[in-house]
Design a protein around this motif. Structure first.
Motif, PDB file in Angstrom:
ATOM      1  N   GLN A  18     -13.958 -18.002 -53.784  1.00  0.00           N
ATOM      2  CA  GLN A  18     -13.306 -17.533 -55.082  1.00  0.00           C
ATOM      3  C   GLN A  18     -12.202 -16.798 -54.611  1.00  0.00           C
ATOM      4  O   GLN A  18     -10.818 -16.507 -54.991  1.00  0.00           O
ATOM      5  N   ASN A  54     -31.895 -17.790 -50.898  1.00  0.00           N
ATOM      6  CA  ASN A  54     -30.652 -19.033 -51.285  1.00  0.00           C
ATOM      7  C   ASN A  54     -29.673 -18.787 -52.165  1.00  0.00           C
ATOM      8  O   ASN A  54     -28.605 -19.004 -52.055  1.00  0.00           O
ATOM      9  N   LYS A  55     -30.521 -18.246 -53.280  1.00  0.00           N
ATOM     10  CA  LYS A  55     -29.375 -17.803 -54.208  1.00  0.00           C
ATOM     11  C   LYS A  55     -28.516 -16.674 -53.813  1.00  0.00           C
ATOM     12  O   LYS A  55     -27.331 -16.804 -54.363  1.00  0.00           O
ATOM     13  N   ALA A  56     -28.879 -15.912 -53.008  1.00  0.00           N
ATOM     14  CA  ALA A  56     -28.073 -14.903 -52.690  1.00  0.00           C
ATOM     15  C   ALA A  56     -26.951 -15.180 -51.824  1.00  0.00           C
ATOM     16  O   ALA A  56     -25.692 -15.074 -51.878  1.00  0.00           O
ATOM     17  N   ASN A  57     -27.047 -16.343 -50.985  1.00  0.00           N
ATOM     18  CA  ASN A  57     -26.152 -17.046 -49.999  1.00  0.00           C
ATOM     19  C   ASN A  57     -25.200 -17.807 -50.830  1.00  0.00           C
ATOM     20  O   ASN A  57     -24.270 -17.911 -50.576  1.00  0.00           O
ATOM     21  N   ALA A  58     -25.648 -18.608 -51.880  1.00  0.00           N
ATOM     22  CA  ALA A  58     -24.855 -19.450 -52.616  1.00  0.00           C
ATOM     23  C   ALA A  58     -23.966 -18.452 -53.424  1.00  0.00           C
ATOM     24  O   ALA A  58     -22.705 -18.825 -53.648  1.00  0.00           O
ATOM     25  N   TYR A  59     -24.438 -17.330 -54.004  1.00  0.00           N
ATOM     26  CA  TYR A  59     -23.513 -16.497 -54.587  1.00  0.00           C
ATOM     27  C   TYR A  59     -22.447 -15.994 -53.806  1.00  0.00           C
ATOM     28  O   TYR A  59     -21.331 -15.780 -54.044  1.00  0.00           O
ATOM     29  N   LEU A  60     -22.887 -15.571 -52.452  1.00  0.00           N
ATOM     30  CA  LEU A  60     -21.849 -15.029 -51.532  1.00  0.00           C
ATOM     31  C   LEU A  60     -20.733 -16.164 -51.108  1.00  0.00           C
ATOM     32  O   LEU A  60     -19.556 -16.061 -50.929  1.00  0.00           O
ATOM     33  N   GLU A  61     -21.287 -17.335 -50.759  1.00  0.00           N
ATOM     34  CA  GLU A  61     -20.457 -18.486 -50.648  1.00  0.00           C
ATOM     35  C   GLU A  61     -19.321 -18.725 -51.941  1.00  0.00           C
ATOM     36  O   GLU A  61     -18.203 -19.109 -51.738  1.00  0.00           O
ATOM     37  N   GLN A  62     -19.865 -18.623 -52.988  1.00  0.00           N
ATOM     38  CA  GLN A  62     -18.969 -18.969 -54.356  1.00  0.00           C
ATOM     39  C   GLN A  62     -18.086 -17.796 -54.272  1.00  0.00           C
ATOM     40  O   GLN A  62     -16.890 -18.099 -54.734  1.00  0.00           O
ATOM     41  N   SER A  63     -18.434 -16.704 -54.021  1.00  0.00           N
ATOM     42  CA  SER A  63     -17.539 -15.458 -54.134  1.00  0.00           C
ATOM     43  C   SER A  63     -16.670 -15.616 -52.993  1.00  0.00           C
ATOM     44  O   SER A  63     -15.468 -15.385 -53.387  1.00  0.00           O
ATOM     45  N   ARG A  64     -16.869 -15.779 -51.782  1.00  0.00           N
ATOM     46  CA  ARG A  64     -15.958 -15.860 -50.691  1.00  0.00           C
ATOM     47  C   ARG A  64     -14.910 -17.158 -51.071  1.00  0.00           C
ATOM     48  O   ARG A  64     -13.802 -16.985 -50.802  1.00  0.00           O
TER      49      ARG A  64
END
Length: 130
Positions: free
Chosen positions: A67, A55-65
């Protein structure tokens, strides 16, 4: 002269052995720091659940996307005229190259066909009559 050379060698050896002993004493402290860092990292990873980590990895990827998406769109907008310009320049060049290569390709095809016919005729000539 010999005495000064020997004195320089003795001093160099003394400094080298002293610095080596200092390095030997400092190395375990640095190794302990590195080992503690990796041990803490392993302990933290053990404590994190697999689903939580995903979940943390997916949240990080979504945040990066989120951005980077505006920057990618802006870059695409800037490259559209440039790509059209390149395409306009390449079309005449490609047509020119094709017009120059077409006769050569025809000649190569003719030579290959002649060679295949020659090899087939030679093979027929070597076969015994039936």
């Amino acid at each position: 002269m010999k005495f000064s050379l020997i004195a320089v060698i003795v001093v160099a050896l003394a400094i080298g052995s002293e610095s080596a002993s200092l390095v030997k004493r400092d190395a375990p402290a640095e190794l302990d720091k590195i080992a503690k860092y990796f041990q803490d990292l392993v302990d933290n990873l053990k404590n994190v659940e697999g689903a939580e980590l995903a979940n943390k990895a997916n949240a990080y990827l979504e945040q990066s996307r989120a951005q980077f998406q505006p920057m990618v769109e802006k870059l695409q907008e800037q490259l559209k005229p440039f790509s059209g310009n390149i395409e306009e320049q390449i079309k005449p060049l490609a047509a020119s190259v094709q017009s120059q290569v077409a006769p050569l390709a025809g000649m190569v095809q003719t030579h290959v066909e002649d060679m295949i016919k020659f090899v087939a005729d030679q093979a027929k000539a070597m076969l015994p009559p039936q």
